[in-house]
Design a protein around this motif. Structure first.
Motif, PDB file in Angstrom:
ATOM      1  N   LEU A  87     -80.581  44.499 -67.604  1.00  0.00           N
ATOM      2  CA  LEU A  87     -81.147  45.121 -66.403  1.00  0.00           C
ATOM      3  C   LEU A  87     -81.071  46.642 -66.372  1.00  0.00           C
ATOM      4  CD1 LEU A  87     -79.682  42.663 -63.724  1.00  0.00           C
ATOM      5  CD2 LEU A  87     -81.990  42.653 -64.701  1.00  0.00           C
ATOM      6  N   LEU A  88     -79.979  47.213 -66.842  1.00  0.00           N
ATOM      7  CA  LEU A  88     -79.730  48.632 -66.575  1.00  0.00           C
ATOM      8  C   LEU A  88     -80.656  49.597 -67.301  1.00  0.00           C
ATOM      9  CD1 LEU A  88     -78.049  50.770 -65.143  1.00  0.00           C
ATOM     10  CD2 LEU A  88     -76.429  50.676 -67.060  1.00  0.00           C
ATOM     11  N   PRO A  89     -80.896  49.462 -68.613  1.00  0.00           N
ATOM     12  CA  PRO A  89     -81.683  50.503 -69.295  1.00  0.00           C
ATOM     13  C   PRO A  89     -83.058  50.734 -68.684  1.00  0.00           C
ATOM     14  CG  PRO A  89     -80.570  49.114 -70.899  1.00  0.00           C
ATOM     15  CD  PRO A  89     -80.392  48.453 -69.568  1.00  0.00           C
ATOM     16  N   ALA A  90     -83.820  49.667 -68.470  1.00  0.00           N
ATOM     17  CA  ALA A  90     -85.163  49.831 -67.914  1.00  0.00           C
ATOM     18  C   ALA A  90     -85.107  50.397 -66.499  1.00  0.00           C
ATOM     19  CB  ALA A  90     -85.902  48.492 -67.921  1.00  0.00           C
ATOM     20  N   LEU A  91     -84.132  49.942 -65.717  1.00  0.00           N
ATOM     21  CA  LEU A  91     -83.992  50.452 -64.346  1.00  0.00           C
ATOM     22  C   LEU A  91     -83.654  51.932 -64.352  1.00  0.00           C
ATOM     23  CD1 LEU A  91     -83.721  49.999 -61.276  1.00  0.00           C
ATOM     24  CD2 LEU A  91     -81.329  49.360 -61.676  1.00  0.00           C
ATOM     25  N   LEU A  92     -82.719  52.342 -65.198  1.00  0.00           N
ATOM     26  CA  LEU A  92     -82.297  53.736 -65.241  1.00  0.00           C
ATOM     27  C   LEU A  92     -83.448  54.650 -65.640  1.00  0.00           C
ATOM     28  CD1 LEU A  92     -79.933  55.743 -65.043  1.00  0.00           C
ATOM     29  CD2 LEU A  92     -79.463  55.288 -67.456  1.00  0.00           C
ATOM     30  N   VAL A  93     -84.186  54.274 -66.653  1.00  0.00           N
ATOM     31  CA  VAL A  93     -85.323  55.099 -67.090  1.00  0.00           C
ATOM     32  C   VAL A  93     -86.379  55.189 -65.994  1.00  0.00           C
ATOM     33  CG1 VAL A  93     -87.248  55.202 -68.726  1.00  0.00           C
ATOM     34  CG2 VAL A  93     -84.948  54.671 -69.540  1.00  0.00           C
ATOM     35  N   CYS A  94     -86.701  54.064 -65.383  1.00  0.00           N
ATOM     36  CA  CYS A  94     -87.716  54.061 -64.321  1.00  0.00           C
ATOM     37  C   CYS A  94     -87.280  54.924 -63.141  1.00  0.00           C
ATOM     38  CB  CYS A  94     -87.984  52.631 -63.866  1.00  0.00           C
ATOM     39  SG  CYS A  94     -89.152  52.494 -62.490  1.00  0.00           S
ATOM     40  N   VAL A  95     -86.038  54.776 -62.707  1.00  0.00           N
ATOM     41  CA  VAL A  95     -85.558  55.508 -61.535  1.00  0.00           C
ATOM     42  C   VAL A  95     -85.514  57.006 -61.801  1.00  0.00           C
ATOM     43  CG1 VAL A  95     -83.504  55.911 -60.122  1.00  0.00           C
ATOM     44  CG2 VAL A  95     -84.312  53.588 -60.492  1.00  0.00           C
ATOM     45  N   LEU A  96     -85.037  57.420 -62.964  1.00  0.00           N
ATOM     46  CA  LEU A  96     -84.922  58.857 -63.253  1.00  0.00           C
ATOM     47  C   LEU A  96     -86.292  59.518 -63.373  1.00  0.00           C
ATOM     48  CD1 LEU A  96     -81.921  58.974 -65.758  1.00  0.00           C
ATOM     49  CD2 LEU A  96     -81.953  59.618 -63.348  1.00  0.00           C
ATOM     50  N   ARG A 377     -81.719  45.441 -75.087  1.00  0.00           N
ATOM     51  CA  ARG A 377     -81.259  44.101 -74.716  1.00  0.00           C
ATOM     52  C   ARG A 377     -80.791  43.322 -75.945  1.00  0.00           C
ATOM     53  NH1 ARG A 377     -85.231  39.364 -72.329  1.00  0.00           N
ATOM     54  NH2 ARG A 377     -83.668  37.744 -72.083  1.00  0.00           N
ATOM     55  N   ARG A 378     -81.525  43.465 -77.037  1.00  0.00           N
ATOM     56  CA  ARG A 378     -81.178  42.732 -78.255  1.00  0.00           C
ATOM     57  C   ARG A 378     -80.035  43.386 -79.012  1.00  0.00           C
ATOM     58  NH1 ARG A 378     -83.463  38.095 -76.849  1.00  0.00           N
ATOM     59  NH2 ARG A 378     -85.689  38.330 -76.408  1.00  0.00           N
ATOM     60  N   SER A 379     -79.891  44.713 -78.849  1.00  0.00           N
ATOM     61  CA  SER A 379     -78.838  45.412 -79.567  1.00  0.00           C
ATOM     62  C   SER A 379     -77.477  45.077 -78.964  1.00  0.00           C
ATOM     63  CB  SER A 379     -79.065  46.918 -79.492  1.00  0.00           C
ATOM     64  OG  SER A 379     -77.932  47.629 -79.947  1.00  0.00           O
ATOM     65  N   PRO A 380     -76.462  44.904 -79.799  1.00  0.00           N
ATOM     66  CA  PRO A 380     -75.120  44.628 -79.249  1.00  0.00           C
ATOM     67  C   PRO A 380     -74.467  45.863 -78.638  1.00  0.00           C
ATOM     68  CG  PRO A 380     -75.028  44.786 -81.636  1.00  0.00           C
ATOM     69  CD  PRO A 380     -76.483  44.849 -81.274  1.00  0.00           C
ATOM     70  N   TRP A 381     -75.057  47.083 -78.849  1.00  0.00           N
ATOM     71  CA  TRP A 381     -74.502  48.351 -78.393  1.00  0.00           C
ATOM     72  C   TRP A 381     -73.189  48.618 -79.118  1.00  0.00           C
ATOM     73  CZ3 TRP A 381     -75.260  49.427 -72.456  1.00  0.00           C
ATOM     74  CH2 TRP A 381     -76.617  49.285 -72.127  1.00  0.00           C
ATOM     75  N   TRP A 382     -72.165  47.842 -78.796  1.00  0.00           N
ATOM     76  CA  TRP A 382     -70.852  47.956 -79.435  1.00  0.00           C
ATOM     77  C   TRP A 382     -70.394  46.548 -79.809  1.00  0.00           C
ATOM     78  CZ3 TRP A 382     -69.547  52.974 -80.043  1.00  0.00           C
ATOM     79  CH2 TRP A 382     -70.042  53.896 -79.116  1.00  0.00           C
TER      80      TRP A 382
END
Length: 713
Positions: A87-96, A377-382
């Protein structure tokens, strides 16, 4: 493959991709977009959000089925790290991005940016409820973050649901905790449904925005998955063969009482028929309420229960274009509203702009899905889940800080329009001078914000009429005080008592402290937002109907008509207690709460065409009916007061020959928002009021020497 095996493959394998559910998401997002473009296109399209809620409950329960966790911490880390990536990445980009563009075209974006940063912490629905912004009002149409309320509901649901999963044993022992989870969810679902029904009558924004009134929709999806988990799959019900071979009429699936009930009443229904019924409900012009929302939730649950490979409905919903729209539905939901709201600030939403706006929505959604949502979403990030959780919280914090910085500095430094365009500067001819000396009478304005909005014309009153100006005004509270509540304005009982006390103190200070020289002539003008307190239904503004009067002595409810009579009696006592003071009751000025916000009526280089409502105005007839109703009520109880007059400002603002009330005159705005006058509009009313008072010989003729002439418009 047998029917039982097919059903087990469908329900028990949470990783199995079901394209028909993405197709159903596409139907939901298309319904929402059509409704937001124009409610005439699909009146019930707002129900697409309710469809999303049921799908979310169904899918999130499925994602946790057969996903055992070693501990509660293990469950929470896995769950929330997946939710953050989703949820967060797309929301953050859209909001900013939306926030920066908003600051370029909106002179005062602070309140909207406040909704934006709260969306990053899952609480935008709470602030929208606090602001009492109805999702369907024009003010909300200008807020490019208003769509995030539904994310707030889901994210608050996610705070509770993993705990229910764990303590029921569902996450630890798989299917053996199914029944316990169901028994935990069922009373919460029923309680939430009761809250929803109750709040529809007493606080509709709460029924719309808050989790406690929406839990039952998400919970319905959860319960549906649990019921299907224990029930075998029936044969296709709409005449289409399943992939495993033709359905036998003599096969009779079993599966316990609950399973049998679902099998008999739900997935044996033809799913294509259920889908058609859902679309029909969305097409009906039903306002937000129990019937349409309950119908949408029930039909969505029935559709999810009956959808299975081989049915015509599954084939239809699995068409590649619909599946693709379903895949990008989250990004499309975010961006469609931002595009529409920013378009209303700029080029407008019209037939001419429709195709470019739809193309822009789709382009931004595809880019967001392709380059932000899916990769992250697919990336594990860490490798460690706690690092994913920590980095997500850090990103949200950075976004919140950035939006708060924009709130403080963004509009001032980024806005590219003219803040004052359309507003006439009454002080452009220099200072008004001092009108408190001998030979100068004064007007004393008393009331709520509809008394205060004349303050902007105070210098004009001195310059043009030679009159001093005084005021005792408290926002939301007239004088004599009116004890009421209204969720649209945020007025609660405690505030009503507090504001009444403040207003009483301001009145005493004004009436007991006349400006020098002592004993000069003065007229007290009582002005208030009559429609908010006493409109019986003449004006098309739903916020008026939400006012509830109560008796301050015992806090018992008081009918609106009786409250008006009580207030007029209080005015009579006030007038009789000051027999040597002349009082004037000013009837209401027009309101534009149901049409275009005043911000859109300001010409700007990025706004090539103003909305039609800005120049067309509203018919005068409804305002005439309200003023006549109030005059009749006043005359019935105050006719004998020799020191009271009633003034009607309609002729000053709405010329009788035109038959309409406009928001502009000679290129200048008469209003500063939906119902408050601008300084220019206030000067027009005050000039007419002074002429009325002098005609009635309630004020002496103007002084021989007027400081300056009225500025030309």
């Amino acid at each position: 493959m047998s029917q039982s095996e097919a059903h087990a493959a469908l329900v028990h394998a949470p990783q199995r991709y079901r394209p028909e559910i993405d197709g159903l998401r596409a139907v939901a997002i298309l319904a929402v977009i059509l409704n937001h473009l124009s409610s005439r296109l699909l009146p019930g399209g707002y129900l697409g959000v309710d469809v999303f809620f049921v799908i979310s409950g169904f899918v999130i329960t499925g994602s946790l089925a057969n996903r055992p966790a070693a501990s509660l911490a293990d469950l929470l880390l896995t769950f929330y790290s997946r939710r953050i990536r989703r949820l967060l990445p797309a929301l953050l980009v859209c909001v900013l991005i939306t926030a920066v563009v908003l600051c370029l075209v909106c002179p005062d974006p602070g309140q909207m940016l406040g909704v934006g940063w709260r969306s990053l912490v899952g609480s935008s629905n709470l602030i929208l409820h606090k602001l009492a912004l109805d999702y369907f009002r024009p003010a909300t149409e200008l807020n490019p973050f208003a769509q995030t309320w539904s994310l707030g509901v889901e994210e608050q649901f996610y705070l509770l649901f993993p705990l229910l999963i764990w303590f029921s044993g569902f996450a630890r022992t798989g299917r053996s905790g199914q029944q316990r989870l169901g028994w935990l969810l069922l009373p919460l679902v029923l309680l939430s449904l009761g809250v929803f029904v109750h709040q529809l009558g007493v606080d509709q924004p709460a029924a719309y925005y808050l989790l406690r009134a929406r839990f039952w929709e998400l919970g319905t999806g959860c319960l549906l998955f649990l019921l299907l988990l224990g029930a075998p799959m029936a044969a296709p019900a709409d005449g289409v063969q399943a992939r495993g071979g033709p359905a036998s009429r003599h096969q009779r699936p079993g599966g316990g009482s609950a399973a049998g009930f679902v099998e008999a009443g739900a997935w044996t229904l033809p799913p294509l028929l259920v889908l058609g019924a859902l679309v029909l409900v969305m097409a009906l012009p039903l306002p937000f309420g129990l019937v349409p929302v309950a119908a949408a939730v029930l039909l969505t649950a029935l559709l999810l229960a009956s959808l299975r490979p081989g049915t015509a409905a599954a084939g239809l919903l699995s068409q590649p274009p619909l599946v693709f729209l379903g895949l990008i539905s989250y990004s499309l939901y975010l961006w469609h509203w931002s595009v529409l709201a920013l378009a209303r600030w700029t080029v407008g939403v019209s037939a001419a702009s429709l195709a470019p706006l739809l193309a822009l929505m789709l382009l931004l959604a595809v880019l967001s899905w392709r380059f932000v949502e899916e990769p992250l979403r697919r990336s594990p990030w860490w490798p460690e889940r706690w690092r994913v959780l920590a980095s997500g919280l850090a990103l949200a914090a950075v976004g919140v800080i950035g939006l708060q910085a924009l709130t403080r500095y963004g509009s001032e430094r980024l806005f590219r329009g003219d803040r004052q365009v359309g507003f006439y500067d009454l002080d452009r001819n220099g200072p008004a001078g001092d009108c408190s000396g001998p030979g100068h009478a004064r007007l004393l304005l008393v009331g709520d914000s509809h008394a205060h909005h004349y303050q902007g014309a105070g210098s004009h009153l001195c310059r043009r009429q030679g009159l001093a100006y005084g005021e005792a005004a408290t926002v939301g509270m007239p004088y004599p005080p009116i004890f009421y509540t209204n969720p649209s304005t945020g007025m609660v009982r405690e505030d009503a008592f507090r504001f009444a006390l403040v207003q009483e103190q301001r009145w005493n200070a004004l009436i007991n402290n006349p400006a020098p020289p002592e004993g000069q002539q003065g007229v007290v003008v009582v002005s208030l937002r009559w429609a908010l307190y006493f409109d019986p239904g003449f004006l098309a503004d739903a916020s008026h109907a939400r006012t509830r009067h109560f008796d301050p002595a015992n806090e018992e409810p008081v009918p609106r008509k009786q409250a008006l009579a009580n207030w007029i009696d209080a005015v009579a006592q006030l007038v009789n207690s000051h027999p040597r003071t002349q009082f004037v009751l000013m009837l209401p000025t027009p309101e534009f709460g149901g049409s275009e916000p005043i911000a859109l009526c300001q010409p700007q280089w990025f706004r090539p065409q103003l909305p039609r409502d800005c120049s067309a105005g509203l018919p005068r007839a409804s305002f005439d009916r309200l003023n006549t109703y109030l005059q009749t009520a006043i005359a019935a109880r105050l006719a004998a007061a020799p020191n009271l007059s009633v003034y009607n400002p309609l002729n000053a603002l709405c010329p009788p020959a035109a038959g309409r009330c406009l928001r502009q005159r000679d290129g200048w705005l008469l209003y500063s928002d939906a119902d408050h006058l601008s300084a220019y509009g206030a000067s027009i009313v005050l000039d007419d009021l002074v002429a009325f008072l002098r005609q009635q010989q309630l004020l002496a003729a103007k002084p021989a020497k007027v400081l300056q002439k009225q500025p030309k418009s």
